[in-house]
Scaffold this motif. Sequence first.
Motif, PDB file in Angstrom:
ATOM      1  N   PRO A   2      -5.243   9.740  -1.124  1.00 32.79           N
ATOM      2  CA  PRO A   2      -3.804   9.125  -1.226  1.00 32.79           C
ATOM      3  C   PRO A   2      -3.403   8.440  -0.044  1.00 32.79           C
ATOM      4  O   PRO A   2      -3.858   8.819   1.177  1.00 32.79           O
ATOM      5  CB  PRO A   2      -2.901  10.391  -1.407  1.00 32.79           C
ATOM      6  CG  PRO A   2      -3.968  11.518  -1.341  1.00 32.79           C
ATOM      7  CD  PRO A   2      -5.462  11.150  -1.326  1.00 32.79           C
ATOM      8  N   GLY A   3      -2.820   7.230  -0.138  1.00 32.06           N
ATOM      9  CA  GLY A   3      -2.227   6.494   0.978  1.00 32.06           C
ATOM     10  C   GLY A   3      -3.417   5.401   1.586  1.00 32.06           C
ATOM     11  O   GLY A   3      -2.775   4.544   2.348  1.00 32.06           O
ATOM     12  N   ASN A   4      -4.602   5.274   1.112  1.00 29.48           N
ATOM     13  CA  ASN A   4      -5.533   4.323   1.672  1.00 29.48           C
ATOM     14  C   ASN A   4      -5.777   3.415   0.766  1.00 29.48           C
ATOM     15  O   ASN A   4      -6.223   2.275   1.226  1.00 29.48           O
ATOM     16  CB  ASN A   4      -6.758   5.018   2.096  1.00 29.48           C
ATOM     17  CG  ASN A   4      -7.692   5.384   0.912  1.00 29.48           C
ATOM     18  OD1 ASN A   4      -7.219   5.396  -0.090  1.00 29.48           O
ATOM     19  ND2 ASN A   4      -8.776   6.079   1.502  1.00 29.48           N
ATOM     20  N   ASN A  25      -5.378  -1.913  -0.359  1.00 29.02           N
ATOM     21  CA  ASN A  25      -4.718  -1.663   0.801  1.00 29.02           C
ATOM     22  C   ASN A  25      -4.181  -2.569   1.780  1.00 29.02           C
ATOM     23  O   ASN A  25      -3.567  -2.566   2.807  1.00 29.02           O
ATOM     24  CB  ASN A  25      -5.612  -0.569   1.516  1.00 29.02           C
ATOM     25  CG  ASN A  25      -6.986  -1.027   1.757  1.00 29.02           C
ATOM     26  OD1 ASN A  25      -7.401  -2.030   1.259  1.00 29.02           O
ATOM     27  ND2 ASN A  25      -7.483  -0.461   2.851  1.00 29.02           N
ATOM     28  N   ARG A  26      -4.516  -3.772   1.397  1.00 31.05           N
ATOM     29  CA  ARG A  26      -4.067  -5.074   1.794  1.00 31.05           C
ATOM     30  C   ARG A  26      -3.334  -6.161   1.049  1.00 31.05           C
ATOM     31  O   ARG A  26      -3.250  -5.814  -0.105  1.00 31.05           O
ATOM     32  CB  ARG A  26      -5.120  -5.396   2.783  1.00 31.05           C
ATOM     33  CG  ARG A  26      -5.921  -4.542   3.655  1.00 31.05           C
ATOM     34  CD  ARG A  26      -6.993  -5.154   4.605  1.00 31.05           C
ATOM     35  NE  ARG A  26      -7.427  -3.956   5.038  1.00 31.05           N
ATOM     36  CZ  ARG A  26      -7.954  -4.049   6.217  1.00 31.05           C
ATOM     37  NH1 ARG A  26      -8.249  -5.033   6.744  1.00 31.05           N
ATOM     38  NH2 ARG A  26      -8.483  -2.842   6.610  1.00 31.05           N
ATOM     39  N   SER A  27      -3.026  -7.021   1.591  1.00 34.74           N
ATOM     40  CA  SER A  27      -2.213  -8.214   0.682  1.00 34.74           C
ATOM     41  C   SER A  27      -3.320  -8.793  -0.045  1.00 34.74           C
ATOM     42  O   SER A  27      -3.109  -9.176  -1.330  1.00 34.74           O
ATOM     43  CB  SER A  27      -1.643  -9.315   1.721  1.00 34.74           C
ATOM     44  OG  SER A  27      -2.645  -9.903   2.656  1.00 34.74           O
TER      45      SER A  27
END
Length: 76
Positions: A2-4, A25-27
């Motif tokens: 979770p969260g990454n 996790n990034r644009s």
Amino acid sequence: MPGNGIAGILVDNNNRKPLARLWFNRSVKYLGLFDGEKEEKVKIDSLDEIYDHADRLRATAKEYLAGVVAAPSNAS
């Protein structure tokens, strides 16, 4: 994880048989495609682009199930 922003897709819920990995996790988003010992990261702009790789995903899954492809040694 979770969260990454990373999710793995496995054949038979076996971490030694990775089918794909999603990097959100990034644009810039990526689809990680496995083929034997290596992972190829492909840039995607939307989830719908995963369908563009359906044939490759199916082929890799079939090879794992048939025992043709050796599981990558660095799979997580």
